[in-house]
Write a protein that holds these residues in place. Sequence first.
Motif, PDB file in Angstrom:
ATOM      1  N   ILE A 206      55.002  15.073  91.112  1.00  0.00           N
ATOM      2  CA  ILE A 206      54.723  14.594  89.761  1.00  0.00           C
ATOM      3  C   ILE A 206      54.652  13.080  89.799  1.00  0.00           C
ATOM      4  O   ILE A 206      55.624  12.410  90.166  1.00  0.00           O
ATOM      5  CB  ILE A 206      55.814  15.053  88.776  1.00  0.00           C
ATOM      6  CG1 ILE A 206      55.963  16.572  88.830  1.00  0.00           C
ATOM      7  CG2 ILE A 206      55.478  14.594  87.355  1.00  0.00           C
ATOM      8  CD1 ILE A 206      57.131  17.106  88.026  1.00  0.00           C
ATOM      9  N   GLY A 207      53.486  12.547  89.455  1.00  0.00           N
ATOM     10  CA  GLY A 207      53.279  11.113  89.510  1.00  0.00           C
ATOM     11  C   GLY A 207      53.804  10.397  88.281  1.00  0.00           C
ATOM     12  O   GLY A 207      54.231  11.023  87.310  1.00  0.00           O
ATOM     13  N   PRO A 208      53.751   9.072  88.303  1.00  0.00           N
ATOM     14  CA  PRO A 208      54.261   8.292  87.170  1.00  0.00           C
ATOM     15  C   PRO A 208      53.491   8.521  85.878  1.00  0.00           C
ATOM     16  O   PRO A 208      53.995   8.220  84.793  1.00  0.00           O
ATOM     17  CB  PRO A 208      54.135   6.840  87.654  1.00  0.00           C
ATOM     18  CG  PRO A 208      53.124   6.887  88.750  1.00  0.00           C
ATOM     19  CD  PRO A 208      53.263   8.219  89.402  1.00  0.00           C
ATOM     20  N   ASP A 209      52.277   9.051  85.976  1.00  0.00           N
ATOM     21  CA  ASP A 209      51.481   9.340  84.789  1.00  0.00           C
ATOM     22  C   ASP A 209      51.587  10.805  84.364  1.00  0.00           C
ATOM     23  O   ASP A 209      50.892  11.252  83.456  1.00  0.00           O
ATOM     24  CB  ASP A 209      50.016   8.976  85.030  1.00  0.00           C
ATOM     25  CG  ASP A 209      49.416   9.703  86.227  1.00  0.00           C
ATOM     26  OD1 ASP A 209      50.160  10.453  86.909  1.00  0.00           O
ATOM     27  OD2 ASP A 209      48.210   9.525  86.492  1.00  0.00           O
ATOM     28  N   GLY A 210      52.470  11.574  85.031  1.00  0.00           N
ATOM     29  CA  GLY A 210      52.671  12.969  84.660  1.00  0.00           C
ATOM     30  C   GLY A 210      51.713  13.949  85.301  1.00  0.00           C
ATOM     31  O   GLY A 210      51.808  15.148  85.060  1.00  0.00           O
ATOM     32  N   LYS A 211      50.791  13.464  86.114  1.00  0.00           N
ATOM     33  CA  LYS A 211      49.874  14.371  86.794  1.00  0.00           C
ATOM     34  C   LYS A 211      50.612  15.104  87.908  1.00  0.00           C
ATOM     35  O   LYS A 211      51.520  14.570  88.540  1.00  0.00           O
ATOM     36  CB  LYS A 211      48.694  13.594  87.377  1.00  0.00           C
ATOM     37  CG  LYS A 211      47.787  12.952  86.334  1.00  0.00           C
ATOM     38  CD  LYS A 211      47.055  14.010  85.521  1.00  0.00           C
ATOM     39  CE  LYS A 211      46.109  13.368  84.507  1.00  0.00           C
ATOM     40  NZ  LYS A 211      45.012  12.630  85.139  1.00  0.00           N
ATOM     41  N   VAL A 212      50.201  16.339  88.171  1.00  0.00           N
ATOM     42  CA  VAL A 212      50.893  17.190  89.129  1.00  0.00           C
ATOM     43  C   VAL A 212      49.959  17.552  90.280  1.00  0.00           C
ATOM     44  O   VAL A 212      48.812  17.940  90.073  1.00  0.00           O
ATOM     45  CB  VAL A 212      51.377  18.490  88.453  1.00  0.00           C
ATOM     46  CG1 VAL A 212      52.050  19.409  89.471  1.00  0.00           C
ATOM     47  CG2 VAL A 212      52.334  18.164  87.313  1.00  0.00           C
ATOM     48  N   THR A 213      50.471  17.410  91.498  1.00  0.00           N
ATOM     49  CA  THR A 213      49.759  17.861  92.691  1.00  0.00           C
ATOM     50  C   THR A 213      50.554  18.990  93.316  1.00  0.00           C
ATOM     51  O   THR A 213      51.761  18.870  93.503  1.00  0.00           O
ATOM     52  CB  THR A 213      49.607  16.720  93.709  1.00  0.00           C
ATOM     53  OG1 THR A 213      48.914  15.626  93.110  1.00  0.00           O
ATOM     54  CG2 THR A 213      48.829  17.192  94.934  1.00  0.00           C
ATOM     55  N   ARG A 214      49.874  20.069  93.616  1.00  0.00           N
ATOM     56  CA  ARG A 214      50.545  21.239  94.186  1.00  0.00           C
ATOM     57  C   ARG A 214      50.277  21.308  95.685  1.00  0.00           C
ATOM     58  O   ARG A 214      49.168  21.080  96.146  1.00  0.00           O
ATOM     59  CB  ARG A 214      50.035  22.520  93.528  1.00  0.00           C
ATOM     60  CG  ARG A 214      50.179  22.528  92.018  1.00  0.00           C
ATOM     61  CD  ARG A 214      49.919  23.897  91.447  1.00  0.00           C
ATOM     62  NE  ARG A 214      48.536  24.339  91.649  1.00  0.00           N
ATOM     63  CZ  ARG A 214      48.067  25.508  91.230  1.00  0.00           C
ATOM     64  NH1 ARG A 214      48.875  26.361  90.619  1.00  0.00           N
ATOM     65  NH2 ARG A 214      46.808  25.832  91.426  1.00  0.00           N
ATOM     66  N   LEU A 215      51.327  21.653  96.428  1.00  0.00           N
ATOM     67  CA  LEU A 215      51.200  21.861  97.863  1.00  0.00           C
ATOM     68  C   LEU A 215      51.892  23.157  98.227  1.00  0.00           C
ATOM     69  O   LEU A 215      52.973  23.448  97.723  1.00  0.00           O
ATOM     70  CB  LEU A 215      51.844  20.720  98.660  1.00  0.00           C
ATOM     71  CG  LEU A 215      51.297  19.317  98.417  1.00  0.00           C
ATOM     72  CD1 LEU A 215      52.233  18.550  97.514  1.00  0.00           C
ATOM     73  CD2 LEU A 215      51.133  18.583  99.726  1.00  0.00           C
TER      74      LEU A 215
END
Length: 236
Positions: A206-215
Amino acid sequence: MIHGPSLAIGAGISAAVLVVVFLGFDQVANEHELVIEPTPNVQPEGPAKITMSTFLENGSSILGDSSAPVILVEFGDYQCHFCNVFFHSTEGDILKNYVETGKVRMIFKDFNIIGPDSINASHGAHCANDQGMFWEYHDILYSNWTGENNGWASSENLLKFAQEIGLDIDLWSECMISGKHSQTIVASNDDARSLELTGTPAFFVIGPDGKVTRLFGAQPYSTFENIFEIELKKIK
């Protein structure tokens, strides 16, 4: 990574299952469709919404600086082979280069898909958390991993691990016998299913802008490093 025979266990976990008997892809999906929304006061009918609480609640204490701009959430099973691979081959570098430097904070959440010992191990870690030693117990579990459903995470061994890291055994044992954290473990498993997970380990950055990357799976360190650097550039 996906333990087919165990999926029924993960899907069927309920409070009744969580009675602790003490002593006795190489594929990365950079997807941002998981929109984090404020947790509603009343849950609307229909499928559960993905909110920040889906990632951050019902898990471990935070490892690292609680104000670190990037969050790494791992859903794991303590008996999972590839979770153990991640712990030994990748997690140490993440801790050294990102967690200990205040760039990333880490949270571990339970997704118990292998067997009853997985659930008991999760409970052991949460009981250790009551004494501020979640991560020490987490580490000793993975350091003693020898396979799936072969007895290494038996109640007797869970007690031995608690002794080895210096927990107050009376308090820890009382916590285990009472099943104090059963509902937390159930809720974490529910969170995993809300995120449509089918195997472990699974990670969300979860980045500082709230975007989510899934792995998914025991990705190499370089994969995490690339994603962390992309997210950290957003605050420069």
